[in-house]
Design a protein around this motif. Sequence first.
Motif, PDB file in Angstrom:
ATOM      1  N   LYS A 147     -30.308  68.010  17.314  1.00 22.33           N
ATOM      2  CA  LYS A 147     -30.779  68.827  18.436  1.00 22.33           C
ATOM      3  C   LYS A 147     -29.644  69.247  19.367  1.00 22.33           C
ATOM      4  O   LYS A 147     -29.519  70.419  19.711  1.00 22.33           O
ATOM      5  CB  LYS A 147     -31.825  68.045  19.254  1.00 22.33           C
ATOM      6  CG  LYS A 147     -33.024  67.599  18.451  1.00 22.33           C
ATOM      7  CD  LYS A 147     -33.959  66.733  19.276  1.00 22.33           C
ATOM      8  CE  LYS A 147     -33.331  65.458  19.786  1.00 22.33           C
ATOM      9  NZ  LYS A 147     -32.893  64.513  18.741  1.00 22.33           N
ATOM     10  N   SER A 148     -28.818  68.273  19.758  1.00 25.59           N
ATOM     11  CA  SER A 148     -27.751  68.591  20.713  1.00 25.59           C
ATOM     12  C   SER A 148     -26.750  69.571  20.106  1.00 25.59           C
ATOM     13  O   SER A 148     -26.243  70.455  20.791  1.00 25.59           O
ATOM     14  CB  SER A 148     -27.013  67.326  21.145  1.00 25.59           C
ATOM     15  OG  SER A 148     -27.911  66.422  21.723  1.00 25.59           O
ATOM     16  N   SER A 149     -26.487  69.399  18.816  1.00 24.93           N
ATOM     17  CA  SER A 149     -25.554  70.324  18.152  1.00 24.93           C
ATOM     18  C   SER A 149     -26.110  71.746  18.192  1.00 24.93           C
ATOM     19  O   SER A 149     -25.366  72.698  18.440  1.00 24.93           O
ATOM     20  CB  SER A 149     -25.330  69.901  16.693  1.00 24.93           C
ATOM     21  OG  SER A 149     -24.777  68.600  16.649  1.00 24.93           O
ATOM     22  N   LEU A 188     -30.158  71.646  29.517  1.00 17.53           N
ATOM     23  CA  LEU A 188     -30.379  70.243  29.890  1.00 17.53           C
ATOM     24  C   LEU A 188     -30.667  69.424  28.641  1.00 17.53           C
ATOM     25  O   LEU A 188     -31.726  69.548  28.030  1.00 17.53           O
ATOM     26  CB  LEU A 188     -31.554  70.147  30.870  1.00 17.53           C
ATOM     27  CG  LEU A 188     -31.408  70.989  32.148  1.00 17.53           C
ATOM     28  CD1 LEU A 188     -32.716  71.005  32.932  1.00 17.53           C
ATOM     29  CD2 LEU A 188     -30.266  70.452  33.011  1.00 17.53           C
ATOM     30  N   ASP A 189     -29.697  68.588  28.261  1.00 17.85           N
ATOM     31  CA  ASP A 189     -29.874  67.778  27.055  1.00 17.85           C
ATOM     32  C   ASP A 189     -30.495  66.432  27.430  1.00 17.85           C
ATOM     33  O   ASP A 189     -30.429  66.009  28.584  1.00 17.85           O
ATOM     34  CB  ASP A 189     -28.517  67.576  26.371  1.00 17.85           C
ATOM     35  CG  ASP A 189     -28.666  67.120  24.919  1.00 17.85           C
ATOM     36  OD1 ASP A 189     -29.815  67.097  24.412  1.00 17.85           O
ATOM     37  OD2 ASP A 189     -27.649  66.795  24.280  1.00 17.85           O
ATOM     38  N   GLU A 190     -31.086  65.762  26.448  1.00 15.95           N
ATOM     39  CA  GLU A 190     -31.756  64.468  26.633  1.00 15.95           C
ATOM     40  C   GLU A 190     -32.795  64.518  27.752  1.00 15.95           C
ATOM     41  O   GLU A 190     -32.934  63.596  28.548  1.00 15.95           O
ATOM     42  CB  GLU A 190     -30.718  63.369  26.840  1.00 15.95           C
ATOM     43  CG  GLU A 190     -29.719  63.410  25.703  1.00 15.95           C
ATOM     44  CD  GLU A 190     -29.002  62.109  25.401  1.00 15.95           C
ATOM     45  OE1 GLU A 190     -29.253  61.101  26.060  1.00 15.95           O
ATOM     46  OE2 GLU A 190     -28.196  62.133  24.458  1.00 15.95           O
ATOM     47  N   PHE A 191     -33.513  65.591  27.768  1.00 12.93           N
ATOM     48  CA  PHE A 191     -34.543  65.825  28.771  1.00 12.93           C
ATOM     49  C   PHE A 191     -35.668  64.798  28.644  1.00 12.93           C
ATOM     50  O   PHE A 191     -36.360  64.492  29.605  1.00 12.93           O
ATOM     51  CB  PHE A 191     -35.086  67.239  28.570  1.00 12.93           C
ATOM     52  CG  PHE A 191     -35.787  67.813  29.765  1.00 12.93           C
ATOM     53  CD1 PHE A 191     -35.079  68.220  30.874  1.00 12.93           C
ATOM     54  CD2 PHE A 191     -37.163  67.950  29.775  1.00 12.93           C
ATOM     55  CE1 PHE A 191     -35.726  68.766  31.980  1.00 12.93           C
ATOM     56  CE2 PHE A 191     -37.824  68.490  30.872  1.00 12.93           C
ATOM     57  CZ  PHE A 191     -37.096  68.892  31.979  1.00 12.93           C
TER      58      PHE A 191
HETATM   59 MG   LIG Z   1     -28.702  64.638  21.255  1.00 15.76          MG
END
Ligand SMILES: [Mg+2]
Length: 430
Positions: free
Chosen positions: A50-52, A193-196
């Motif tokens: 997801k983050s990538s 916003l990551d790791e929401f």
């Molecule tokens: Mg991630």
Amino acid sequence: MIDPEKGFTSDVITDPNRFVGRIDLIRSCMQALNSPNSLIAIYGKRGVGKSSLLRQVQQMALGDYTLATHAGLNHEIPIKPRKYLTVFYTCDSIIESGEALVSRLCNDQDEEDGLLRLVPHDGKEIVEFTRAKEVSAGADLKVVNWGAKGVETSKYARVVEGDTVQTFRNFVSSIVQHQVKGRMKRDGLLILLDEFDVLENKRGLGSLIKSLSSKDIKFGICGIGQDLTDLIEDHASVERLLEQGAIHVKTMPTPEARNILNKAEELFKGELAIENDVKDEIVRVSQGYPYFIQMIGKSCVSKASQLGLQTINMHVYNRVLEDIKGGVAFPTLESSYQRAIGNSEARQMLLHLMAEQPEENTLFHEDVGRIFLKKVRSDAEDFDVDYLDQNLPRLLDKKFGSVIRRIPEGQGIYEFTNPVFRLYVNLRVI
Ligand SMILES: [Mg+2]
Ligand SMILES: Nc1ncnc2c1ncn2[C@@H]1O[C@H](COP(=O)(O)OP(=O)(O)OP(=O)(O)O)[C@@H](O)[C@H]1O
């Protein structure tokens, strides 16, 4: 020694040249970026990538569409794609409310990703930079000097005491006026916003984001979840914004997973080859989780180097497997494993039984990776695990790492909190 990081990485992928597959998702992200009102919400299981993907959204937002071109989507790239300046923030569980999140954003001093870096301020020096090696890469702004007055937010104009949301609005509107439109002539500001999912209290976050979004400000949120409700509790309030932007990242199909290994060979530039049967095996045991492929890949490279080989063949792979089986290959996964099983053989057995269950479809989602306790119960009898009901609680217990969690929708349905841990257990030897 060949540096494993040349071809494999367990980090989030920012460089579009290292990013493999995901064509449909890239298309959806591209559409959401180019629609004026859409919110982007990326969700999926832990470690699926997801983050990538979110970092690739950032690249495209800056106008770098290399990835889309490589993915064969050239004809779908708008003639004049919307361009943004970007903010990227990784949330943590200490943030207890929407207001706290907004306050964090206003105070984040990250020089390349923070919001504060973009607020115009006397004496602060901001320069253009690119986030990828490519010549075509789009420019963003970074701070090289915060100025004589330092980085205290209170020194910045328009801070409204006791009203974080208004302060945020003021910051953002000055960013839009001076940096986005003025200096860089962009279409908007994109706040990622990551790791929401880790935010403690999700109440009202959807409507807060909705109220802050406009034609100049777009949000992209990303986190672990089976569906959107795990990410935004009040998702009904943003439903219309999400018509194009709801992006579910699933496990990689086999050819795509294999392409991570092909890509790695390409990145090693002839220094290292991977034999086909090894590729087959790595892809098989990784079950579509790119993180596992990257980790096994890295171990194989180190092992090949140790053995003085330039090819990862079955011999090398088997040596790596032995390390995994013995618990010495991946220390973090191994410590989760030890913590979960404690000194109990029965619990260890149960953990392995659960990990071995084939990924099945459930009644609720097309999602995979869940374990049906009923099935385990009958297997457990065969394997002499008598005290299933006594051993299961510890696997669920936070104190012991909650390696397994109960699925709220169904009685007796559990899943591994971390799917990669499940893959690890499958390779680990009792
Ligand atoms: Mg991630
Ligand atoms: N498209 C891709 N191509 C190649 N490798 C990938 C891709 N996506 C992810 N990976 C690899 O998979 C691993 C996990 O990626 P990432 O951190 O993006 O996942 P995530 O879903 O954000 O994980 P988490 O749930 O832990 O935050 C990393 O090692 C990354 O290098």
